[in-house]
Design an enzyme around this catalytic site. Structure first.
Site, mmCIF file in Angstrom:
data_model
loop_
_atom_site.group_PDB
_atom_site.id
_atom_site.type_symbol
_atom_site.label_atom_id
_atom_site.label_comp_id
_atom_site.label_asym_id
_atom_site.label_seq_id
_atom_site.Cartn_x
_atom_site.Cartn_y
_atom_site.Cartn_z
ATOM 1 C CG ASP A 1 6.267 25.166 0.416
ATOM 2 O OD1 ASP A 1 5.399 24.542 1.049
ATOM 3 O OD2 ASP A 1 7.233 25.734 0.963
ATOM 4 C CB SER B 1 -0.962 -0.044 1.184
ATOM 5 O OG SER B 1 -1.917 0.965 1.103
ATOM 6 C CG HIS C 1 -5.357 -2.343 -0.147
ATOM 7 N ND1 HIS C 1 -4.827 -1.659 -1.224
ATOM 8 C CD2 HIS C 1 -4.693 -1.893 0.945
ATOM 9 C CE1 HIS C 1 -3.888 -0.840 -0.806
ATOM 10 N NE2 HIS C 1 -3.774 -0.954 0.503
#
Length: 432
Positions: free
Chosen positions: A357, A143, A410
């Site tokens: 940023d 993951s 998953h």
């Protein structure tokens, strides 16, 4: 260094001191913890290293007992390092109890900006040089650990012998908004599939949501169970047995009370254990920043994008007599008011959501020239990581081989025992 044993394995604890900011190596330092695992009888052998990077973000390495899940397969040929990534587990913690030591929200947010994949990979490189004598190692990323492994390929491929990724090939180009626009339709499909499997749960979910709409529900730890928080139990639907777990959680929700039906304490405790971020607050705090690429703030993308999918409006669903849809792996501003483990971090989280940023995490040109053997398991219709995004990235990384499967969800690398890891090793070695 002390060794200790579990069935079939020999363990050693490691601690490493690394810079908080790798661009300021003389500045503040933090501690990392990692557990070394070798097969019994091979603890003194000269074995190659496999580094395991857990999912998350913000989750400690799994605490295996003996040779559970994929670990037994790995120990047939590797010495394994289970790393508690910075801020997690036994590494220097970052949570509501420790972050106030940094100062106010701005100081906390500045500190937490150093907890993404770029810092984690630089940690790994310092650790590798100390443990392997400079030899490259194999990395297994589950993951979010696969996100970190992809960054590793972008920035320090010389440290890598092989990379194995399970359910964790990130988009190289998608914004946080793009990630969630792809995610909400999957959440709807998973919810509808659950209601088709367990039709009785549709009525249970409707009744519980209706009750929450009319009753302010506060759990014993101070967790406020709103309808939106209840909907987020859909995160369970991304694992192999998650639909069944959800069904069992819902089946005894109500008890008779003096004034009518009440939510059972046992149900509320199970919900608290599922929803609380007390054990992994970083998961919530830096969840959206892991998608940031320096192109503006994430600005609570999951919350904003949710408004584009009115089918998730629980109030409208109840008014129409329908059970609400469930959500999964989305972080919202309200998490920082409903969850007592997150409330003290609300202002820091707001600052991180507004940061513009963030540096980019992936280098497409370097990945296109990749020479490290890479194999990735991509789970069909993965709730947590978009399949189309993963396959686009697979095509962008030179030499990467994929195994696309709907046999697992998953958590396939854990649920399958040795099968997923065995398949990925064979793919990376061109044995299949």
């Amino acid at each position: 260094m002390t060794r200790y044993r579990q069935p079939g394995v020999v363990l050693r604890d490691h601690t490493f001191t690394v810079p908080l900011d790798h661009d300021d190596p003389g500045g503040e330092r933090i501690e990392l913890y990692a557990r070394e695992v070798a097969a019994t009888g091979r603890e003194d052998d000269d074995l190659p290293w496999l580094l395991y990077l857990e999912g998350g973000p913000g989750c400690a390495a799994r605490r295996f007992v003996g040779r559970q899940a994929w670990l037994g397969r790995a120990l047939r040929e590797f010495r394994v390092l289970l790393l508690d990534q910075r801020g997690t587990g036994r590494s220097t913690p970052a949570n509501r109890q420790t972050l106030p030591l940094r100062g106010g929200p701005r100081a906390q947010a500045a500190y937490l900006a150093h907890f993404r994949a770029d810092a984690i990979v630089r940690d790994c490189e310092l650790i590798r040089r100390r443990l392997t004598g400079g030899a490259p190692w194999t990395v297994l990323g589950q993951s979010y650990g696969g996100f970190c492994a992809t960054h590793y390929l972008s920035t320090a491929p010389e440290g890598l012998r092989t990379v194995l990724i399970t359910g964790g090939l990130p988009s190289l180009t998608a914004s946080a908004d793009d990630v969630y626009r792809a995610a909400y339709p999957r959440m709807r499909r998973k919810t509808e599939a659950h209601y088709a499997r367990y039709p009785q749960d549709a009525e249970r979910v409707r009744r519980i949501a209706e009750h929450l709409a009319g009753h302010r529900t506060v759990l014993p730890d101070g967790h406020i169970l709103t309808i939106e928080a209840f909907q987020s139990l859909g995160a369970l639907l991304g694992t192999g047995d998650g639909s069944h777990q959800l069904h069992y959680l819902l089946e005894n929700a109500f008890l008779p009370g003096p004034g009518g039906p009440v939510l059972a304490d046992a149900f509320l405790e199970a919900v608290r254990g599922t929803l609380s971020f007390a054990a992994a607050p970083l998961y919530a705090v830096i969840h959206e920043p892991i998608y940031a690429r320096g192109q503006g703030p994430t600005a609570w993308a999951a919350e904003r994008v949710r408004a584009e999918f009115p089918a998730f409006d629980a109030t409208a669903s109840l008014a129409a007599g329908r059970p609400p849809l469930l959500t999964g792996e989305t972080i919202h501003p309200w998490h920082f008011t409903t969850d007592p483990a997150l409330r003290p971090l609300r202002e820091a989280a707001e600052l991180l959501a507004g940061r513009e940023d963030w540096p980019p995490l992936y280098d497409p040109a370097r990945l296109a020239a990749n020479e490290v053997p890479v194999a990735a398991a991509v789970y069909h219709d993965d709730l947590y990581v978009d399949t189309a995004h993963s396959l686009a990235t697979a095509r962008a990384i030179r030499g990467l081989r994929t195994w696309v499967t709907d046999e697992y969800e998953h958590d396939g690398v854990r649920a399958s025992g040795p099968k997923v890891l065995d398949r990925l090793l064979a793919l990376a070695r061109d044995e299949v």
